[in-house]
Design a protein around this motif. Structure first.
Motif, PDB file in Angstrom:
ATOM      1  N   THR A 239      47.080  47.404  36.450  1.00 58.96           N
ATOM      2  CA  THR A 239      48.419  47.334  35.868  1.00 58.96           C
ATOM      3  C   THR A 239      49.495  47.784  36.857  1.00 58.96           C
ATOM      4  N   ALA A 240      49.227  48.820  37.602  1.00 59.11           N
ATOM      5  CA  ALA A 240      50.238  49.372  38.510  1.00 59.11           C
ATOM      6  C   ALA A 240      50.420  48.540  39.777  1.00 59.11           C
ATOM      7  N   THR A 241      49.325  48.051  40.351  1.00 59.18           N
ATOM      8  CA  THR A 241      49.398  47.389  41.661  1.00 59.18           C
ATOM      9  C   THR A 241      49.220  45.875  41.615  1.00 59.18           C
ATOM     10  N   GLU A 242      48.759  45.358  40.484  1.00 58.73           N
ATOM     11  CA  GLU A 242      48.434  43.934  40.308  1.00 58.73           C
ATOM     12  C   GLU A 242      47.275  43.485  41.188  1.00 58.73           C
ATOM     13  N   THR A 243      46.497  44.428  41.717  1.00 58.48           N
ATOM     14  CA  THR A 243      45.347  44.120  42.564  1.00 58.48           C
ATOM     15  C   THR A 243      44.221  43.517  41.728  1.00 58.48           C
ATOM     16  N   TYR A 244      43.591  42.506  42.263  1.00 63.27           N
ATOM     17  CA  TYR A 244      42.482  41.799  41.616  1.00 63.27           C
ATOM     18  C   TYR A 244      41.329  42.753  41.318  1.00 63.27           C
ATOM     19  N   ILE A 245      40.842  42.719  40.068  1.00 61.31           N
ATOM     20  CA  ILE A 245      39.648  43.460  39.652  1.00 61.31           C
ATOM     21  C   ILE A 245      38.550  42.481  39.252  1.00 61.31           C
ATOM     22  N   GLY A 246      38.934  41.381  38.630  1.00 59.43           N
ATOM     23  CA  GLY A 246      37.978  40.393  38.148  1.00 59.43           C
ATOM     24  C   GLY A 246      38.726  39.234  37.525  1.00 59.43           C
ATOM     25  N   GLN A 247      38.035  38.524  36.674  1.00 60.70           N
ATOM     26  CA  GLN A 247      38.677  37.400  36.001  1.00 60.70           C
ATOM     27  C   GLN A 247      38.027  37.165  34.655  1.00 60.70           C
ATOM     28  N   VAL A 248      38.822  36.617  33.753  1.00 55.49           N
ATOM     29  CA  VAL A 248      38.341  36.250  32.426  1.00 55.49           C
ATOM     30  C   VAL A 248      38.961  34.895  32.095  1.00 55.49           C
ATOM     31  N   ASN A 249      38.107  33.976  31.689  1.00 58.85           N
ATOM     32  CA  ASN A 249      38.554  32.605  31.464  1.00 58.85           C
ATOM     33  C   ASN A 249      38.127  32.110  30.094  1.00 58.85           C
ATOM     34  N   LEU A 250      38.984  31.298  29.511  1.00 63.24           N
ATOM     35  CA  LEU A 250      38.634  30.523  28.324  1.00 63.24           C
ATOM     36  C   LEU A 250      38.304  29.131  28.825  1.00 63.24           C
TER      37      LEU A 250
ATOM     38  N   HIS B 113      34.240  48.928  40.142  1.00 65.29           N
ATOM     39  CA  HIS B 113      35.089  48.791  38.957  1.00 65.29           C
ATOM     40  C   HIS B 113      34.291  48.672  37.663  1.00 65.29           C
ATOM     41  N   MET B 114      32.983  48.576  37.763  1.00 59.08           N
ATOM     42  CA  MET B 114      32.150  48.438  36.565  1.00 59.08           C
ATOM     43  C   MET B 114      31.983  49.789  35.871  1.00 59.08           C
ATOM     44  N   GLY B 115      31.844  49.728  34.540  1.00 59.38           N
ATOM     45  CA  GLY B 115      31.605  50.939  33.773  1.00 59.38           C
ATOM     46  C   GLY B 115      32.845  51.785  33.543  1.00 59.38           C
ATOM     47  N   ARG B 116      34.014  51.253  33.821  1.00 59.95           N
ATOM     48  CA  ARG B 116      35.256  52.004  33.649  1.00 59.95           C
ATOM     49  C   ARG B 116      36.077  51.516  32.453  1.00 59.95           C
ATOM     50  N   GLY B 117      35.548  50.541  31.718  1.00 57.30           N
ATOM     51  CA  GLY B 117      36.261  50.027  30.553  1.00 57.30           C
ATOM     52  C   GLY B 117      37.231  48.900  30.849  1.00 57.30           C
ATOM     53  N   TYR B 118      37.299  48.465  32.103  1.00 63.09           N
ATOM     54  CA  TYR B 118      38.231  47.398  32.456  1.00 63.09           C
ATOM     55  C   TYR B 118      37.879  46.081  31.754  1.00 63.09           C
ATOM     56  N   GLY B 119      36.582  45.768  31.709  1.00 62.20           N
ATOM     57  CA  GLY B 119      36.155  44.523  31.064  1.00 62.20           C
ATOM     58  C   GLY B 119      36.460  44.531  29.581  1.00 62.20           C
ATOM     59  N   THR B 120      36.206  45.649  28.918  1.00 65.93           N
ATOM     60  CA  THR B 120      36.481  45.757  27.479  1.00 65.93           C
ATOM     61  C   THR B 120      37.974  45.616  27.217  1.00 65.93           C
ATOM     62  N   GLU B 121      38.792  46.303  28.018  1.00 63.27           N
ATOM     63  CA  GLU B 121      40.247  46.207  27.827  1.00 63.27           C
ATOM     64  C   GLU B 121      40.735  44.782  28.079  1.00 63.27           C
TER      65      GLU B 121
END
Length: 186
Positions: free
Chosen positions: A70-81, A102-110
Motif C-alpha cells: 500500500t505504501a510503496t506500490e511495490t509488486y508482491i503478487g497478483q490475483v486475476n479473475l 511475503h508468504m504467511g503474512r496475510g497479504y493473500g487473504t487481504e
C-alpha cells in the motif's frame, strides 16, 4: 479499474516495470509448485512478456490485478479473475504471492477480500470459484477465511512430487458474502 486499497496491500493495474518481479517467481519451484501445470516447464522471458502484454492490453473475459504494498506500490503478487462468464455472472480466481518472504503474512487473504468485494459490489458477479491442491494447506485456510466453501474434490486429479493428489473445488456466492458482511455489522 480503480485501485482497491486495503491496510497492507492494494490491488493495482499491471505495469511494464512489474516484469522483473514476475520473472523472479515464474520459474521458482518453491512458488510454482503450488500452481497449475502451466508452470510444469520453465517459462522463457518471451512467455512472461507475452502474459504481461496481454494483461496490459486487457481482455473482456478476464481482469487482472497486481497485489502491491500500500505504501510503496511495490509488486508482491497478483490475483486475476479468469474466464469470466458474464451471462451467468461467474468468475474464476487465480492468485500468487511472488516471493516466499511475503508468504504467511496475510497479504493473500487481504488481497482476496479486496477482490471479492470488488467482484461482488462493482462487477456484480454472483459466484467466484477456484481450484486448490489438497497439500496447499496455507491457501486452503486463507480461502476458508475469505468465505469460500469446499464444493467438490477431484480425487487423484494431479500428479505432483511423485504421487497423485486431490484438487479441491471451492466457491463463494454473493448471497453468502452479503450475509457475512451483514453479520459483521451487527
Amino acid at each position: 479499474m480503480p485501485r482497491q486499497i486495503g491496510q497492507s496491500v492494494m490491488l493495482r493495474e499491471y505495469r511494464r516495470d512489474d516484469l522483473p518481479w514476475i520473472r523472479q517467481w515464474v520459474n521458482d519451484p518453491n512458488i510454482v509448485g503450488h500452481l497449475s501445470d502451466i508452470f510444469l516447464y520453465p517459462h522463457a522471458l518471451e512467455s512472461t512478456e507475452a502474459f504481461l502484454e496481454a494483461m496490459l492490453e486487457g481482455n473482456p473475459d478476464s481482469r487482472g490485478f497486481v497485489i502491491a504494498d500500500t505504501a510503496t506500490e511495490t509488486y508482491i503478487g497478483q490475483v486475476n479473475l479468469d474466464s469470466i462468464d458474464w451471462k451467468n455472472r461467474v468468475g474464476r480466481i487465480g492468485i500468487v504471492i511472488g516471493s516466499t518472504e511475503h508468504m504467511g503474512r496475510g497479504y493473500g487473504t487481504e488481497a482476496m477480500k479486496l477482490l471479492i468485494d470488488f467482484a461482488f459490489s462493482e462487477m456484480n458477479l454472483n459466484r467466484l470459484e477456484l481450484e486448490v491442491y489438497d497439500f496447499n494447506e496455507r491457501a486452503i485456510r486463507s480461502y476458508l477465511k475469505c468465505g469460500f466453501k469446499e464444493e467438490g474434490r477431484l480425487r487423484e486429479r494431479i500428479y505432483k512430487n511423485g504421487r497423485y493428489r486431490d484438487v479441491l473445488q471451492m466457491g463463494l456466492l454473493k448471497s453468502d458474502w452479503k450475509t457475512e458482511r451483514a453479520e459483521k455489522l451487527v
